[in-house]
Design a protein around this motif. Structure first.
Motif, mmCIF file in Angstrom:
data_model
loop_
_atom_site.group_PDB
_atom_site.id
_atom_site.type_symbol
_atom_site.label_atom_id
_atom_site.label_comp_id
_atom_site.label_asym_id
_atom_site.label_seq_id
_atom_site.Cartn_x
_atom_site.Cartn_y
_atom_site.Cartn_z
ATOM 1 N N ILE A 1 10.073 -9.829 19.807
ATOM 2 C CA ILE A 1 10.875 -9.080 18.839
ATOM 3 C C ILE A 1 9.959 -8.365 17.843
ATOM 4 N N VAL A 2 10.148 -7.079 17.715
ATOM 5 C CA VAL A 2 9.402 -6.269 16.747
ATOM 6 C C VAL A 2 10.334 -5.966 15.577
ATOM 7 N N VAL A 3 9.955 -6.424 14.391
ATOM 8 C CA VAL A 3 10.787 -6.209 13.206
ATOM 9 C C VAL A 3 10.182 -5.102 12.359
ATOM 10 N N LEU A 4 10.983 -4.082 12.128
ATOM 11 C CA LEU A 4 10.576 -2.955 11.294
ATOM 12 C C LEU A 4 11.246 -3.131 9.934
ATOM 13 N N ASP A 5 10.472 -3.553 8.952
ATOM 14 C CA ASP A 5 11.002 -3.775 7.606
ATOM 15 C C ASP A 5 10.998 -2.444 6.856
ATOM 16 N N GLU A 6 12.182 -1.858 6.704
ATOM 17 C CA GLU A 6 12.316 -0.560 6.052
ATOM 18 C C GLU A 6 12.979 -0.690 4.674
ATOM 19 N N ALA A 7 12.502 -1.642 3.887
ATOM 20 C CA ALA A 7 13.086 -1.873 2.562
ATOM 21 C C ALA A 7 13.050 -0.622 1.687
ATOM 22 N N TYR A 8 12.040 0.229 1.894
ATOM 23 C CA TYR A 8 11.874 1.427 1.054
ATOM 24 C C TYR A 8 12.270 2.695 1.799
ATOM 25 N N LEU B 1 1.355 10.098 -11.202
ATOM 26 C CA LEU B 1 0.336 9.076 -11.000
ATOM 27 C C LEU B 1 -0.801 9.582 -10.126
ATOM 28 N N TYR B 2 -0.482 10.400 -9.127
ATOM 29 C CA TYR B 2 -1.533 10.994 -8.295
ATOM 30 C C TYR B 2 -2.468 11.863 -9.143
ATOM 31 N N THR B 3 -1.882 12.666 -10.017
ATOM 32 C CA THR B 3 -2.675 13.554 -10.872
ATOM 33 C C THR B 3 -3.647 12.748 -11.720
ATOM 34 N N PHE B 4 -3.158 11.656 -12.301
ATOM 35 C CA PHE B 4 -4.028 10.786 -13.097
ATOM 36 C C PHE B 4 -5.152 10.211 -12.242
ATOM 37 N N CYS B 5 -4.798 9.671 -11.078
ATOM 38 C CA CYS B 5 -5.797 9.046 -10.214
ATOM 39 C C CYS B 5 -6.855 10.049 -9.771
ATOM 40 N N ASN B 6 -6.437 11.246 -9.430
ATOM 41 C CA ASN B 6 -7.388 12.272 -9.000
ATOM 42 C C ASN B 6 -8.304 12.697 -10.141
ATOM 43 N N GLU B 7 -7.736 12.818 -11.334
ATOM 44 C CA GLU B 7 -8.515 13.244 -12.495
ATOM 45 C C GLU B 7 -9.556 12.203 -12.882
ATOM 46 N N TYR B 8 -9.207 10.920 -12.741
ATOM 47 C CA TYR B 8 -10.105 9.849 -13.182
ATOM 48 C C TYR B 8 -10.801 9.138 -12.017
ATOM 49 N N ASN B 9 -10.693 9.721 -10.820
ATOM 50 C CA ASN B 9 -11.368 9.169 -9.640
ATOM 51 C C ASN B 9 -10.996 7.709 -9.380
ATOM 52 N N VAL B 10 -9.714 7.407 -9.536
ATOM 53 C CA VAL B 10 -9.216 6.068 -9.238
ATOM 54 C C VAL B 10 -8.694 6.065 -7.794
ATOM 55 N N PRO B 11 -9.273 5.286 -6.911
ATOM 56 C CA PRO B 11 -8.815 5.257 -5.512
ATOM 57 C C PRO B 11 -7.356 4.792 -5.413
ATOM 58 N N TYR B 12 -6.600 5.438 -4.531
ATOM 59 C CA TYR B 12 -5.191 5.064 -4.332
ATOM 60 C C TYR B 12 -4.759 5.477 -2.939
ATOM 61 N N TYR B 13 -3.615 4.964 -2.524
ATOM 62 C CA TYR B 13 -3.027 5.358 -1.244
ATOM 63 C C TYR B 13 -1.792 6.206 -1.511
ATOM 64 N N PRO B 14 -1.673 7.387 -0.902
ATOM 65 C CA PRO B 14 -0.435 8.153 -1.014
ATOM 66 C C PRO B 14 0.729 7.286 -0.523
ATOM 67 N N SER B 15 1.811 7.284 -1.271
ATOM 68 C CA SER B 15 2.883 6.321 -1.024
ATOM 69 C C SER B 15 4.174 6.959 -0.547
ATOM 70 N N GLN B 16 4.853 6.252 0.353
ATOM 71 C CA GLN B 16 6.192 6.630 0.787
ATOM 72 C C GLN B 16 7.246 5.711 0.173
ATOM 73 N N GLY B 17 6.822 4.892 -0.791
ATOM 74 C CA GLY B 17 7.747 3.984 -1.461
ATOM 75 C C GLY B 17 7.991 4.395 -2.897
ATOM 76 N N THR C 1 0.797 -1.227 0.000
ATOM 77 C CA THR C 1 0.000 0.000 0.000
ATOM 78 C C THR C 1 0.832 1.281 0.000
ATOM 79 N N GLY C 2 2.091 1.207 0.433
ATOM 80 C CA GLY C 2 2.946 2.396 0.455
ATOM 81 C C GLY C 2 2.703 3.316 1.636
ATOM 82 N N THR C 3 1.781 2.934 2.518
ATOM 83 C CA THR C 3 1.470 3.739 3.699
ATOM 84 C C THR C 3 2.527 3.518 4.780
ATOM 85 N N TYR C 4 2.496 4.371 5.818
ATOM 86 C CA TYR C 4 3.542 4.253 6.833
ATOM 87 C C TYR C 4 3.007 4.467 8.238
#
Length: 364
Positions: free
Chosen positions: A184-191, A284-300, A163-166
């Motif tokens: 043990i808490v594992v924080l996977d920070e691949a991105y 990609l955000y601009t496209f999604c907003n223009e065409y009403n395609v649901p998405y998650y803002p991404s940090q990846g 999802t790209g969320t954080y």
């Protein structure tokens, strides 16, 4: 054949269609892979220069990756004994699961996250307690409630794949305060390198405060070294010593170690990749907003969209035109490419969405 029963419920990892296979299958000459979250800008030029110094292929690599260990320790301001290297983070996930999980333990994770967490928990026959995401984000409150005295491991993918969320610093600190010290808490920070959020956790500060926190990072994404397969973990020295017992001898090649050292010295390349990635996300955000395609803002370096249209139809439409994306669950994960490839992909998506009646002829 006496295979573990739990293995029968699993499938081998499917990396998706390769570029060569798609070319051959569809008779195409140009393929753009936007399915694997690779760095579209390659890697630092310093990597090729460094690899030229390797001449003797008959000797094993340095099992502890001492030179790379020293550089990474300096880069992160940690001690060398706090580091453990692996053949990509996939091997690290395997090592952690093999070392910490058993049929008597349970593991807590998000229900929609990197699938290798679950895969290896099943292999170790541990109980899996998965907690649904809340608006695409880890529900740390729900995950904390799922933790008990038998919880050996908690996985937090941050940013979350797909999802790209954080999880922000306040949320993570609150969670860590509530989790038992022997879990043990594992924080996977691949991105990690792609993150621009100001309230993203400072994991290097947190591992000094919490002995049960383990942080994973990789050279595959921001540094563009996916072909070399090299990642690493940072944590408490005692924990790293125990995990090291489960590591295969000579698990990282000399080529990977040299490439990583060279890449680490070129922060300019990483910074440029991050800037261009952020520009691509905005496309990609601009496209999604223009065409009403649901998405998650991404940090990846990817975006997860949930179009109303059938994801398999969209996948087939794009792949027939030379673009590979990744259908996952109810949506599609798209790796951010270079500006031109992003534009062409967006144009193809616009063409597809223009025909809402699904009259486009598709081939299998």
């Amino acid at each position: 054949m006496k295979v573990k029963k739990q293995m029968l419920s699993l499938k081998a990892y499917d990396p998706g269609k390769s570029i060569d296979n798609v070319k051959k299958e569809l008779g195409l000459t140009r393929i753009v892979n936007l399915a694997s979250n690779e760095n579209p800008f390659g890697c630092s030029e310093k990597v090729a220069e460094a690899l030229q110094s390797i001449s003797n292929y008959a000797h094993y690599p340095d099992s502890r990756a001492e030179e790379l260990r020293e550089k990474v320790a300096t880069h992160l301001n940690v001690t060398e004994n706090q580091l453990l290297f692996s053949s990509g983070l996939d091997e690290m996930i395997q090592m952690i699961s093999r070392s910490l999980l058993s049929p008597e333990t349970n593991v807590v994770m998000a229900s929609f996250t990197f699938p290798q967490f679950r895969h290896h928990a099943v292999i170790e026959n541990a109980e899996i307690r998965d907690v649904p995401l809340k608006e695409g984000r880890h529900d740390l409150e729900g995950m904390q409630k799922a933790v008990d005295s038998q919880t050996s491991l908690v996985w937090i993918c941050n940013p979350n794949n797909p999802t790209g969320t954080y999880v922000n610093e306040t949320e993570l600190r609150t969670f860590l305060k509530e989790v038992p010290n022997d879990t043990i808490v594992v924080l996977d920070e691949a991105y990690y390198e792609y993150v621009t959020a100001e309230d993203y956790p400072d994991a290097m500060k947190l591992i000094k405060e919490y002995d049960n926190l383990l942080v994973l990072r990789t050279f595959s994404k921001g540094y563009g070294l996916a072909a070399f397969r090299i990642g690493y973990a940072i944590g408490h020295e005692k924990l790293m010593k125990n995990l090291d017992i489960g590591r295969l001898p000579f698990n990282t090649s000399k080529f990977a170690q040299m490439a990583a050292q060279a890449a680490l010295e070129d922060e300019r390349f990483v910074n440029e990749s991050v800037t261009r990635n952020r520009e691509g996300l905005e496309q990609l955000y601009t496209f999604c907003n223009e065409y009403n395609v649901p998405y998650y803002p991404s940090q990846g370096n990817f975006i997860y969209i949930e179009p109303e249209q059938d994801q398999e139809q969209i996948f087939q439409y794009l792949i027939q035109r030379g673009y590979i994306v990744r259908p996952i669950k109810d949506g599609i994960r798209i790796t951010v490419g270079n500006k031109e490839d992003n534009e062409e992909l967006i144009n193809l998506l616009k063409e597809f969405l223009a025909d809402r009646s699904s009259n486009i002829k598709l081939t299998s």
